[in-house]
Design a protein around this motif. Sequence first.
Motif, mmCIF file in Angstrom:
data_model
loop_
_atom_site.group_PDB
_atom_site.id
_atom_site.type_symbol
_atom_site.label_atom_id
_atom_site.label_comp_id
_atom_site.label_asym_id
_atom_site.label_seq_id
_atom_site.Cartn_x
_atom_site.Cartn_y
_atom_site.Cartn_z
ATOM 1 N N PHE A 377 -32.057 -8.064 -73.326
ATOM 2 C CA PHE A 377 -31.463 -7.110 -72.369
ATOM 3 C C PHE A 377 -30.254 -7.005 -72.567
ATOM 4 C CE2 PHE A 377 -35.427 -9.051 -70.794
ATOM 5 C CZ PHE A 377 -36.243 -8.031 -70.748
ATOM 6 N N ASP A 378 -29.638 -5.734 -72.498
ATOM 7 C CA ASP A 378 -28.462 -5.261 -72.526
ATOM 8 C C ASP A 378 -27.757 -6.039 -71.059
ATOM 9 O OD1 ASP A 378 -25.524 -3.910 -71.750
ATOM 10 O OD2 ASP A 378 -26.360 -2.495 -72.979
ATOM 11 N N PRO A 379 -26.862 -6.939 -71.403
ATOM 12 C CA PRO A 379 -26.281 -8.121 -70.207
ATOM 13 C C PRO A 379 -25.238 -6.872 -69.450
ATOM 14 C CG PRO A 379 -24.797 -8.144 -72.273
ATOM 15 C CD PRO A 379 -25.999 -7.577 -72.644
ATOM 16 N N LYS A 380 -24.928 -5.777 -69.795
ATOM 17 C CA LYS A 380 -24.234 -4.943 -68.466
ATOM 18 C C LYS A 380 -25.131 -4.062 -67.409
ATOM 19 C CE LYS A 380 -22.158 -2.606 -72.004
ATOM 20 N NZ LYS A 380 -21.383 -1.486 -72.516
ATOM 21 N N LEU A 381 -26.318 -4.297 -67.859
ATOM 22 C CA LEU A 381 -27.310 -3.728 -66.743
ATOM 23 C C LEU A 381 -27.393 -4.584 -65.619
ATOM 24 C CD1 LEU A 381 -30.255 -2.452 -69.297
ATOM 25 C CD2 LEU A 381 -28.669 -1.204 -67.905
ATOM 26 N N ASN A 382 -27.369 -3.844 -64.480
ATOM 27 C CA ASN A 382 -27.478 -4.674 -63.110
ATOM 28 C C ASN A 382 -29.179 -4.443 -62.628
ATOM 29 O OD1 ASN A 382 -27.448 -5.529 -60.624
ATOM 30 N ND2 ASN A 382 -25.955 -4.168 -59.805
ATOM 31 N N PHE A 383 -29.661 -5.849 -63.046
ATOM 32 C CA PHE A 383 -31.033 -5.774 -62.658
ATOM 33 C C PHE A 383 -31.421 -6.350 -61.140
ATOM 34 C CE2 PHE A 383 -31.368 -6.217 -67.110
ATOM 35 C CZ PHE A 383 -32.556 -5.211 -67.510
ATOM 36 N N THR A 384 -30.227 -6.353 -60.435
ATOM 37 C CA THR A 384 -30.159 -6.846 -58.888
ATOM 38 C C THR A 384 -30.887 -8.306 -58.917
ATOM 39 O OG1 THR A 384 -30.544 -4.464 -58.441
ATOM 40 C CG2 THR A 384 -30.593 -5.874 -56.501
ATOM 41 N N PHE A 385 -30.797 -8.933 -59.544
ATOM 42 C CA PHE A 385 -31.358 -10.337 -59.711
ATOM 43 C C PHE A 385 -31.103 -11.195 -58.390
ATOM 44 C CE2 PHE A 385 -31.002 -10.233 -64.427
ATOM 45 C CZ PHE A 385 -32.506 -9.995 -64.688
ATOM 46 N N ASN A 386 -32.400 -11.661 -57.727
ATOM 47 C CA ASN A 386 -32.725 -12.586 -56.783
ATOM 48 C C ASN A 386 -32.205 -12.250 -55.419
ATOM 49 O OD1 ASN A 386 -33.633 -14.437 -58.539
ATOM 50 N ND2 ASN A 386 -31.680 -15.276 -59.400
ATOM 51 N N LYS A 387 -31.173 -11.485 -55.179
ATOM 52 C CA LYS A 387 -30.810 -10.767 -53.776
ATOM 53 C C LYS A 387 -30.668 -9.386 -53.670
ATOM 54 C CE LYS A 387 -27.015 -11.955 -50.463
ATOM 55 N NZ LYS A 387 -25.797 -12.780 -50.403
ATOM 56 N N ALA A 388 -30.925 -8.684 -52.426
ATOM 57 C CA ALA A 388 -30.906 -7.490 -52.438
ATOM 58 C C ALA A 388 -29.476 -6.958 -52.235
ATOM 59 C CB ALA A 388 -31.600 -7.156 -50.979
ATOM 60 N N GLN A 389 -28.989 -5.805 -52.464
ATOM 61 C CA GLN A 389 -27.676 -5.393 -52.733
ATOM 62 C C GLN A 389 -27.522 -4.001 -51.717
ATOM 63 O OE1 GLN A 389 -25.925 -5.509 -56.650
ATOM 64 N NE2 GLN A 389 -24.642 -3.741 -56.022
ATOM 65 N N LYS A 390 -26.660 -4.027 -51.186
ATOM 66 C CA LYS A 390 -26.258 -2.913 -50.202
ATOM 67 C C LYS A 390 -25.339 -2.008 -51.014
ATOM 68 C CE LYS A 390 -26.402 -4.982 -45.536
ATOM 69 N NZ LYS A 390 -25.645 -5.207 -44.360
ATOM 70 N N ARG A 391 -25.711 -0.675 -51.256
ATOM 71 C CA ARG A 391 -24.961 0.367 -51.757
ATOM 72 C C ARG A 391 -25.568 1.694 -51.383
ATOM 73 N NH1 ARG A 391 -25.864 1.355 -57.973
ATOM 74 N NH2 ARG A 391 -24.577 3.650 -57.356
ATOM 75 N N VAL A 392 -24.699 2.592 -51.224
ATOM 76 C CA VAL A 392 -25.055 4.126 -51.073
ATOM 77 C C VAL A 392 -26.188 4.599 -52.060
ATOM 78 C CG1 VAL A 392 -24.373 6.273 -50.630
ATOM 79 C CG2 VAL A 392 -22.995 4.681 -49.633
ATOM 80 N N ILE A 393 -27.239 5.072 -51.681
ATOM 81 C CA ILE A 393 -28.171 5.626 -52.614
ATOM 82 C C ILE A 393 -28.447 6.817 -52.445
ATOM 83 C CG2 ILE A 393 -30.376 5.199 -53.652
ATOM 84 C CD1 ILE A 393 -30.316 2.329 -52.658
ATOM 85 N N ARG A 394 -27.720 7.871 -53.241
ATOM 86 C CA ARG A 394 -27.793 9.151 -53.147
ATOM 87 C C ARG A 394 -29.278 9.621 -53.515
ATOM 88 N NH1 ARG A 394 -23.832 11.067 -57.109
ATOM 89 N NH2 ARG A 394 -24.496 9.112 -57.923
#
Length: 417
Positions: A377-394
Amino acid sequence: MELKRVVVTGLGALTPIGNTTQEFWEGLINGVSGAGPITGFDTEKFKTKFACELKNFNAEDHLDKKEARKLDPFVQYALVSTAEAVKDGGYDWEKIDTNRVGVIWGSGIGGFKTFQEEMKNFFLGDGTPRINPFFIPKVIIDIAPGHISMKYGLRGPNFSTVSACASATNAMIDAFNYIRLDIADIIISGGSEAIINEAGIGGFNAMHALSTRNDDPKTASRPFDKDREGFVAGEGAGTIILEELEHAKARGAKIYAEIVGGGMSADANHITAPHPQGLGARLVMANALRDAKLTTADIDYINVHGTSTPLGDVSESRAIVDLFGEDAYKLNISSTKSMTGHLLGAAGAIEAIATILAVKNDIVPPTINHFTDDPEFDPKLNFTFNKAQKRVIRAAQSNTFGFGGHNASVIFKKYEG
């Protein structure tokens, strides 16, 4: 003709990590695993002895006892999740033209438990076909939307979609299209599945599709982890009620999100294995984006199919990188199957609910059970491992892929009046 806008106005969930939408969402953002030892049958001789079963669920708590006995569990689940969604959306059927309200429902297998029980009775008997008169009506997949329509008196489009694990997503896409083409005002869509039984677990074991991590069920579903080795079976249902925007506004409906695009494609590769380069996955996401009139830069989150299988996870991640390019590294990606297991034909429904609530609440559910990075897997991808993440989702995309090479993807965005 100008296409109608379509919004989400009702949600219902019956899942291994929560028996209501709110419980399901809390389980997701807190990274709860729904896996545990199977309680529904003796697993002593089975390779896989665990699954993501429903917890504390008794159909007779929700349905008339006599009625419940006439229904396969997959129909019971459909009725229960839909009852929650109908209540959630505040639909007063006496004030709504029910000739323009439909039900489009997905399931990959349908009445598997009923089929198993009837065949067992036949083969263990003397060969006399003593078949329950409700056998056929309990087994057929289209009986689920039939029962929903009869319960609420809904006379609009009514049928089932069957495309293995893409079934519920195909149901949503059909519902979306019927509403925006002005064939219906409201459509109850979603999916249900009940395959945690001897035939279901035994069959998937025979295919070597399931995880056999019997010593540690809760961490067995490991999407994008180096040590992933198969999916974990799940059961339940999800209901997403779609409604034409002006119709929703006229009755003062609560609006969760807007559905803006749906895509479909085929792998044309193998009965169970995805295309190794993810060609079908790439195409279905591109088709959904084109339908939504969005670009890759507009998507902030993808709820991926991510089953925790050696081939599938790699194929999907390659498709994302290939299609999104540099925008892939700005995304959050997560597989909620790490928590719920794989609900097969119902997967697209509960994962769409997760995606809708992520858009509404600006929180990305995690991919739990990540322990070891995989160089595939491309190490630059953010798979949101193990913990939820807050961000604006349009806007967010939800992918589901099924045996036979069936691919479906839907896109939801924040509702803007």
